[in-house]
Design an enzyme around this catalytic site. Structure first.
Site, PDB file in Angstrom:
ATOM      1  N   HIS A  72      56.015  26.995  71.525  1.00 30.97           N
ATOM      2  CA  HIS A  72      54.564  26.802  71.539  1.00 30.97           C
ATOM      3  C   HIS A  72      54.166  25.998  72.769  1.00 30.97           C
ATOM      4  CE1 HIS A  72      53.176  27.724  67.181  1.00 30.97           C
ATOM      5  NE2 HIS A  72      54.157  28.521  67.549  1.00 30.97           N
ATOM      6  N   TYR A 200      44.887  22.011  64.154  1.00 26.32           N
ATOM      7  CA  TYR A 200      44.595  20.743  63.473  1.00 26.32           C
ATOM      8  C   TYR A 200      43.076  20.667  63.339  1.00 26.32           C
ATOM      9  CZ  TYR A 200      49.357  18.999  64.505  1.00 26.32           C
ATOM     10  OH  TYR A 200      50.716  18.808  64.574  1.00 26.32           O
ATOM     11  N   PRO A 292      52.281  12.422  58.789  1.00 25.56           N
ATOM     12  CA  PRO A 292      52.760  13.685  59.372  1.00 25.56           C
ATOM     13  C   PRO A 292      51.896  14.276  60.492  1.00 25.56           C
ATOM     14  CG  PRO A 292      51.817  14.070  57.196  1.00 25.56           C
ATOM     15  CD  PRO A 292      51.834  12.590  57.389  1.00 25.56           C
ATOM     16  N   LYS A 296      55.846  13.747  63.951  1.00 25.85           N
ATOM     17  CA  LYS A 296      56.757  12.832  64.655  1.00 25.85           C
ATOM     18  C   LYS A 296      57.927  12.332  63.797  1.00 25.85           C
ATOM     19  CE  LYS A 296      54.990  13.028  68.598  1.00 25.85           C
ATOM     20  NZ  LYS A 296      55.638  14.264  69.038  1.00 25.85           N
ATOM     21  N   TYR A 384      52.554  14.380  72.260  1.00 26.96           N
ATOM     22  CA  TYR A 384      52.886  15.456  71.325  1.00 26.96           C
ATOM     23  C   TYR A 384      54.229  16.103  71.660  1.00 26.96           C
ATOM     24  CZ  TYR A 384      52.084  18.924  67.742  1.00 26.96           C
ATOM     25  OH  TYR A 384      52.208  19.677  66.601  1.00 26.96           O
TER      26      TYR A 384
HETATM   27  C1  PHB Z   1      54.559  21.689  59.466  1.00 25.64           C
HETATM   28  O1  PHB Z   1      54.681  22.796  59.981  1.00 25.64           O
HETATM   29  O2  PHB Z   1      54.993  21.451  58.329  1.00 25.64           O
HETATM   30  C2  PHB Z   1      53.857  20.615  60.228  1.00 25.64           C
HETATM   31  C3  PHB Z   1      53.453  20.867  61.532  1.00 25.64           C
HETATM   32  C4  PHB Z   1      52.787  19.895  62.250  1.00 25.64           C
HETATM   33  C5  PHB Z   1      52.520  18.675  61.668  1.00 25.64           C
HETATM   34  C6  PHB Z   1      52.944  18.408  60.371  1.00 25.64           C
HETATM   35  C7  PHB Z   1      53.607  19.381  59.650  1.00 25.64           C
HETATM   36  O3  PHB Z   1      51.832  17.741  62.375  1.00 25.64           O
END
Ligand code: PHB
Ligand code: APR
Length: 389
Positions: A72, A200, A292, A296, A384
């Site tokens: 990605h 997000y 989450p 990280k 990130y």
């Molecule tokens: C996930 O794919 O479970 C996931 C991805 C990004 C995040 C948290 C969880 O920030």
């Protein structure tokens, strides 16, 4: 029984450390409370920083990840129904790889078995003794018998609820914690991801995240009340709520289906200092938890493993204790930066019960600044994709 490094916990931290040590000819035994199937049944995040990918390569376990992981180059941030892109590759030269933590763990278990490295499953009452001396040992029960493992060092990789952290005397340990007044309800479904990057989303109804595992496996989350139970949420209610929180163009394309996993996770920031006491080293969730947002958790565990395996290798190969002596300081410096980013990104994206109209305006301005300001995007992207080790 004797080994060089006793590793408590067979999650990603303990397994990755074990594999890296094995490649350097350092012997380790992993003690895991559950069964292998239980550990592999846990659904966790799935975004890997380049640093972790590098460690998997160094450990000789990155083939499947390169074959099956998804590169990605950026991510989408949504607010008030609109989306913008942050281009990691253009800003930092690095992408992230989408590959489930469960798969990372499976690859590490397979590699451990392939080299006949010792893992003891279903161990109980693990206790660390004499960690503040040069001759520590670990005792544990397994299938009705008590065992003793003598070692040079103990790596406490037993997660947030493990015993390793508790072994450090209270007078030495300092804990820092911040909990959020909400959780994330997550589902896994055998449906194609709604978008080719993660989304997000900040919305009036609370945070949402669209993530994925592969072209027919999606992972979605919505911010929920901590008092909610997964069984209170029907699949229909989940999909409806998700659609209301993501931009209309994404909602229109969302493919829904039955959930194959549904769970609620709390959001917590937690750090325990120091990460070393005598010959005991804490690694990963045993020492710290991040919310989450930003994925990280696993990646910060990986940076601990980096510093610890370097320190132990330096000790065994050169007789130099510098790396283990400075382990806690080096690991914590990076841990706190990951805590900061996860806390900031969480505060940017969620609805808080006590948020005033002023607070909401600040949040919107912060997101608009990220959308419009190159320096802010640069800082976001660097965090990130992962700060350097
Ligand atoms: C996930 O794919 O479970 C996931 C991805 C990004 C995040 C948290 C969880 O920030
Ligand atoms: N004795 C032996 N094993 C134990 C004990 C104990 N007393 N307590 C816990 N364990 C085991 C757990 O069963 C688990 O398999 O230790 C392991 C810890 O694994 P994780 O909780 O996954 O922690 P870690 O390996 O540090 O992984 C990094 O960061 O944010 C997270 O989701 C991310 O789980 C990932 C973690």
């Amino acid at each position: 029984m004797r080994t060089q490094v006793a590793i408590i916990g067979g999650g990603p931290s303990g397994l990755l450390l074990g594999q890296l040590l094995h490649r350097r000819g350092i012997d380790a035994v992993v003690l895991e409370r559950k069964t292998r199937d239980y550990v592999l049944g846990r659904v966790r995040a799935g975004v890997l920083e380049a640093g972790l990918v590098g460690l998997m390569e160094e450990a000789g376990v990155a083939d499947r990840l390169h074959r099956e992981g998804y590169v990605h180059d950026g991510t989408q941030i949504a607010c008030a129904g609109e989306m913008f892109h942050i281009d990691f590759r253009a800003l930092t030269g690095k992408p992230v790889i989408v590959y489930g933590q469960t798969e990372v763990t499976r690859d590490l278990y397979d590699a451990r078995e392939a080299v006949d490295a010792r893992t003891e499953f279903e161990v109980d009452h693990v206790a660390i003794h004499d960690a503040d001396t040069e001759r520590p040992h670990v005792t544990y029960d397994q299938h009705g018998a008590t065992h003793r493992l003598d070692c040079d060092f103990v790596a406490g990789c037993d997660g947030f609820h493990g015993i390793s952290r508790q072994t450090i005397p209270l007078g030495i340990r300092r804990e820092y914690e911040k909990t959020s007044p909400f959780g994330w309800l997550g589902i896994l479904s055998r449906t194609p991801p709604v978008y080719d990057e993660l989304i997000y989303a900040n919305s009036d109804r609370g945070f949402a995240l669209c993530s994925m595992r592969n072209e027919n496996l999606s992972r979605y989350y919505v911010q929920c009340a901590l008092s909610d139970h997964p069984e209170d949420w029907t699949d229909t209610a989940f999909w409806q709520e998700l659609k209301r929180r993501i931009p209309p163009e994404a909602a229109a394309r969302l493919v829904t289906g039955p959930s194959i996993e549904k769970s609620i996770a709390p959001l917590r920031s937690f750090v325990s200092e120091p990460m070393r006491w005598g010959r005991l080293f804490l690694c990963g969730d045993a020492a710290h938890i991040v919310p989450p947002t930003g994925a990280k958790g696993l990646n910060t565990a990986a940076s601990d493993v980096h510093y610890l395996h370097r320190g132990l290798t330096q000790f065994y190969e050169d007789g130099d204790p510098e790396g283990i002596d400075r382990y806690s300081e080096r690991a914590l410096l990076r841990v706190w930066k990951a805590e900061r980013f996860s806390w900031w990104f969480s505060s940017l994206m969620h609805r808080y019960p006590d948020q005033s109209p002023f607070d909401l305006k600040m949040q919107q301005a912060d997101i608009a600044f990220l959308r419009d300001n190159a320096a802010q995007q640069q800082a976001f992207a660097e965090n990130y994709v992962g700060l350097p080790y």
